[in-house]
Design an enzyme around this catalytic site. Sequence first.
Site, short mmCIF file in Angstrom:
data_model
loop_
_atom_site.label_atom_id
_atom_site.label_comp_id
_atom_site.label_asym_id
_atom_site.label_seq_id
_atom_site.Cartn_x
_atom_site.Cartn_y
_atom_site.Cartn_z
N ALA A 25 62.06 25.26 2.92
CA ALA A 25 61.64 24.61 4.16
C ALA A 25 62.84 23.92 4.78
CB ALA A 25 60.54 23.58 3.88
N MET A 26 62.66 23.43 6.02
CA MET A 26 63.78 22.87 6.76
C MET A 26 63.34 21.63 7.54
SD MET A 26 66.93 23.01 7.44
CE MET A 26 67.65 21.72 8.44
N ASN A 61 64.19 20.00 10.28
CA ASN A 61 64.47 19.79 11.71
C ASN A 61 63.73 18.56 12.24
OD1 ASN A 61 65.51 22.59 11.57
ND2 ASN A 61 63.33 23.06 11.46
N HIS A 83 59.71 16.35 0.25
CA HIS A 83 61.16 16.52 0.40
C HIS A 83 61.56 16.56 1.88
CE1 HIS A 83 65.14 18.10 -0.96
NE2 HIS A 83 65.11 18.66 0.23
N GLU A 84 60.94 17.44 2.64
CA GLU A 84 61.33 17.58 4.05
C GLU A 84 61.00 16.32 4.83
OE1 GLU A 84 63.22 20.01 4.33
OE2 GLU A 84 62.52 21.10 2.56
N GLU A 120 70.31 25.24 9.97
CA GLU A 120 71.17 24.82 8.87
C GLU A 120 71.61 26.06 8.11
OE1 GLU A 120 69.50 22.06 6.05
OE2 GLU A 120 71.45 21.63 5.19
N HIS A 126 63.60 13.68 4.22
CA HIS A 126 64.86 13.94 4.92
C HIS A 126 64.93 13.20 6.26
CE1 HIS A 126 67.39 16.70 2.74
NE2 HIS A 126 66.57 17.71 2.74
N GLU A 128 70.95 16.11 0.06
CA GLU A 128 70.07 16.92 -0.80
C GLU A 128 69.82 16.28 -2.16
OE1 GLU A 128 68.24 18.89 0.44
OE2 GLU A 128 69.23 19.59 2.26
N1 TRP Z 1 67.85 21.59 4.20
C1 TRP Z 1 66.88 22.47 3.63
C2 TRP Z 1 66.24 21.66 2.51
O1 TRP Z 1 66.77 21.41 1.51
C3 TRP Z 1 67.49 23.71 3.05
C4 TRP Z 1 67.45 24.93 3.90
C5 TRP Z 1 66.38 25.45 4.53
C6 TRP Z 1 68.50 25.83 4.14
N2 TRP Z 1 66.72 26.61 5.13
C7 TRP Z 1 68.01 26.87 4.92
C8 TRP Z 1 69.82 25.86 3.78
C9 TRP Z 1 68.79 27.93 5.32
C10 TRP Z 1 70.62 26.92 4.18
C11 TRP Z 1 70.12 27.94 4.94
O2 TRP Z 1 65.21 21.16 2.62
ZN ZN Z 2 66.66 19.27 1.38
#
Ligand code: TRP
Ligand code: ZN
Length: 880
Positions: A267-268, A270, A302-303, A126, A306, A325
Site C-alpha cells: 500500500a502507499m 499518499n 502502517h499507511e 514512490e 505514515h 519505514e
Molecule cells: N511507502 C510504501 C509503504 O511502505 C511502500 C510502497 C508502496 C512502495 N508502493 C511502492 C515503494 C512502490 C516503492 C515502490 O507503505
Molecule cells: Zn511504509
Amino acid sequence: MQEQRQAIQRLDYTPPPFLIDRVDLTFELEETNTRVLSRLVLKRNPAHPDAGAPLVLNGEELTLESIKLDGKTLDASEFALADTSLTIPTLPDECILEIATRINPLANTALSGLYVSNGNFFTQCEAEGFRRITWYLDRPDVMAKFTTTIIADKTRYPVLLGNGNRVDQGQMDRNRHWVKWVDPFRKPSYLFALVAGKLVVLSDRHTTASGKNVNVEVWVEPGDVEKCHHALASAKAAMKWDEDRFGLEYDLDTYMIVAVSDFNMGAMENKGLNIFNTKYVLARPETATDIDFDGIEAVVGHEYFHNWTGNRVTCRDWFQLSLKEGLTVFRDQEFSSDIGSRAVQRIGNVRTLREYQFPEDAGPQAHPVRPDSYLEINNFYTATVYEKGSEVVRMIYTLTGKEGFRKGMDLYFKRHDGQAVTCDDFVAAMADANGLDLTQFKRWYSQSGTPRLDVEGVYDAAAQTFTLTVKQGCPATPGQPEKQPYLIPFALGLIDRTTGAELPLTLEGETVPGATSRVLELKEATERLVFTGVASHPVPSLLRDFSAPVKLDYPYTDDDLVFLIANDTDPFARWEAANTYLTRLLLQRYQQESGSNAAPTQLVAAFDKLLTQDRLDPALVALMLQLPSEQFLFEALSDVDPSRLHAVRQSLKQSLARELRSPLLATYQRLHSTEPYVYNAAEAGRRSLQNVALDYLSELDEPRITELLTNQYRHADNMTDKLAALSAFSQREGGDQYLADFAAMWQDDPLVMDKWFTLQALSDRPGALARVQQLMNHPAFAMTNPNKVRALITAFCNRNLASFHAADGYGYAFAADRVLDLDKINPQIAARLAACFNRWTRVEPKRRAMMKAELERVAGQPGLSSDTYEIVSKALQAGA
Ligand code: TRP
Ligand code: ZN
C-alpha cells in the site's frame, strides 16, 4: 557483460538548486493519451552552493508538448531535452514554468506513474514515479503545495479523487466533468496521488480527541463494498490509537483508502489518499484468513501512521528511507500488539525478520539500515530498511522506556514538522529528549550484517555467583570487512533449576537485589556480567523479548531447553527455547549420514505437555509446535542439498504426528468449533492451534484423518479453516478433486484464487514445476498482475525449496526465464523475483554452478532494467 552502471552515493547529497513553492496540475485523462499541464512556482534555493546552477528536471517516458517561462513559450534552443532530463540553463531567481506533457497510461505496465487497472486510473509515485507523469524536481526534499484538477469522461470516470480537500467541481463539453483538489500541506512529489474511475465507497466518521470530525472512506470497485468493513474499522482504530499513544491527530477533513488489484507493493501513504493493494483491503470471513485480517489491520495502520511519520516529517533523500519505514513499521507493530496479543505479534515479527532479513544481511544484497549507495532505489524497499529498521527503533524504545520514547517523538515533531530530514535527526531527538548518548548506538544504522552474541555461563557454587561472558562480533558484508562493536540492549533473566522460580538479578557491586528481568547494555567486544547471591546453578533466559536483532549462541543442553519450554515466563524466550531445540535437532539430522528419524522421547513429552497440561495461550502453543521453516534452517548450513533438508524436516514432522496422534486428535476435537466465525485474537489463536494439530495429523494416512479433513473442508464457514483443510489436501494423493472444487467455487474472486495458486506452487507432490507452468495458462493468471506473479511464481521460487532446487536445474531455468519476461513488463517485480538466486553460493557445488549460469544468462541480457541488473550483478559479485 561486465558493464558498469553508475551508483548514487549517500555522501554526494547536495540541496536542490531550486525550490518549488506551488504546483498546479491539470490532468485531461484519456487511456492512451493523457495530457498533463503543470504550473510550477519556482525560486532559487539559497542553500545550493552554485547561485547560477541550471534547472534540471527529471522525466521518464514523457512526450513534451510545450514549455512556457513566465508566460512566454520557450523555443528548442532555450532548453535541452534528453531521455530522462529536461535542462533549462538560465532562469531568473523566481519564475513560473508551465509545462505540457503527454503520457500513455494504458501502456504503463511498470505500475509506476499513472496507469490503468481494470479500466480505472491510479498513480504510484514512490519512489521516483512522479517523473513518469510530468517533468519535475522528483526528490523528497522538494516540498510544494499541490493543487490537482482532474478532467475526465463522466460516464467512465464518475469518481475523481486527489490529495487533500475537494474544493470545486463542474461539467464540461464532450460529456466530461472536472474536480479540483487542494492539499494544504507541503509535500514531496512521491506523495502525490490521483484516482479516477467507477468506484463505490464505504464510509464512517471519526471524531478526534480535540473534537474534529473526519470522514473515513474506503473506495473499491462495485461489488466489493461488503468486503470493506474490516479495513474501515482498522482505519478508525488506527486513528484512535495514534491519538492515545502518541498524541497525533489526523489533519485533513477526509481520509481516503482506495483499493487497486494491480499494485507493486502492499500500500502507499499518499497524502489523504492512500492507495492499497486489494489484498490489504478486501476481506470477508468466507474469503479471507485470520492472517489476511491481521495483515489488513497492520497495513491500514502502517499507511495511516505514515501521515505523521513520513508525510508531515519526510525523508531528505532516499538513503533515509528507514527514517519513515523503520519507524512506521515499529508503530504498526505496536498498534497490532496493543489491540491484539503482544506475545504472538512479537514472535511473528521475529520469525519474519529471521526468514527475510537475516538472509538478506548474510547475502550479496546486504546493506545498512541507512544504505550508502544504490543503482535503483526501488531495490531498497527491503526487509533491512523496514524490519531491521523497526528493530533499531525498538531498541531505542527499550533504552528510553515508553515515556522517554514519547518525549523523543514529541521533540522530533516539534523540531521537524514540515521538513525533510535524516535518520541522524531522528536519533538526535531521541537522545536530546532523554539525555542519552546514542553515538555508539548509531552503528546500527551504518553497519550491515547480523551481529552474533556468543555467551557462556559459569556458576560458582562457593561464591554464589553466576558469570555470563558475552562476546559480540559481526561478519564481514559487501563493502564492510570490519565492524565496530554495537550498543546492544540485552534483556535476560535467571531461572532456578529446581523450583522454576525467577531469581533477582543483582550485579556485582550492587547493594540492593535487582528485578528478575533486566535489560543490560552491552558495549564492548567482550563483556563479563557477574550476578551475585545466586543460590543454585540457574538456567539463563537470554535475549528476552528478542531485545536486539542478533544471533545468539549459548551452550544450552537439551534438558535446559526443555526446562525453558516449560518454565520461562517470557513468552518470546519460551517459544525461542522450542525453536532452538527443534533447529538443533533438524540440523544434526541433516548432517548425520544416517541415524534415527524418530522424534526424541524428550521432545514428544514436552509437546505432549504443551498439548494436554499447560494452560498456555493456544496461539503460543501453536507457534511452539511449528517446526522451523526450511528457509530458516537453510541459513545455518553451507553446501546445502535442499531436497535432503526437506526430507529431514518432513520425516520429523511425520514422526511427531505418529507419536502424538492421540493428544493432537484430542486437541483438534477440543478446539474445533461450529460456532459462526468471529475475528479476534482469542478466536484466531484457537483456530491456529486447531489447524496446527490438523496439519500434523494430515501426515497420517488414515481414513479417520481424511474424514476429518473432508469435514472441515466441507463445513467450514470461513476461509481460515477451509484453506487449512485444502492445504493438507494439496499435499496428498487424491487432493485434486478438492482443488478443482475450490477453483469452481472461487474462480471470480482474484484474491481467493491467489491462495489457490500458492497452494499448488508449494505442493510437495511430484511435478510441482510442471504444474506451475501449466497454471500460468489458467484464465485467472496474468503476468501483468504482481499479486498473481507473487502467488504462483515467486511462491514457487522462494518457498518450494525442494522443487525450485530440483537437481535437474529446471527450477533455475524457469526462474531466469520468468525474470527476463517480467523485466520487460515490470522491472520492480522482475528484480524481486531475481532475488531467488541470492543464496546461490550456499547450495552444493552442482546446483551452485547451474544457478550461477542462470544468473549470468540474466545479467548478460541486453537492455536489462537497472532494477534487475543491480540484483543479479550483486549476486554474481558474491561468488567472485
Ligand atoms: N511507502 C510504501 C509503504 O511502505 C511502500 C510502497 C508502496 C512502495 N508502493 C511502492 C515503494 C512502490 C516503492 C515502490 O507503505
Ligand atoms: Zn511504509
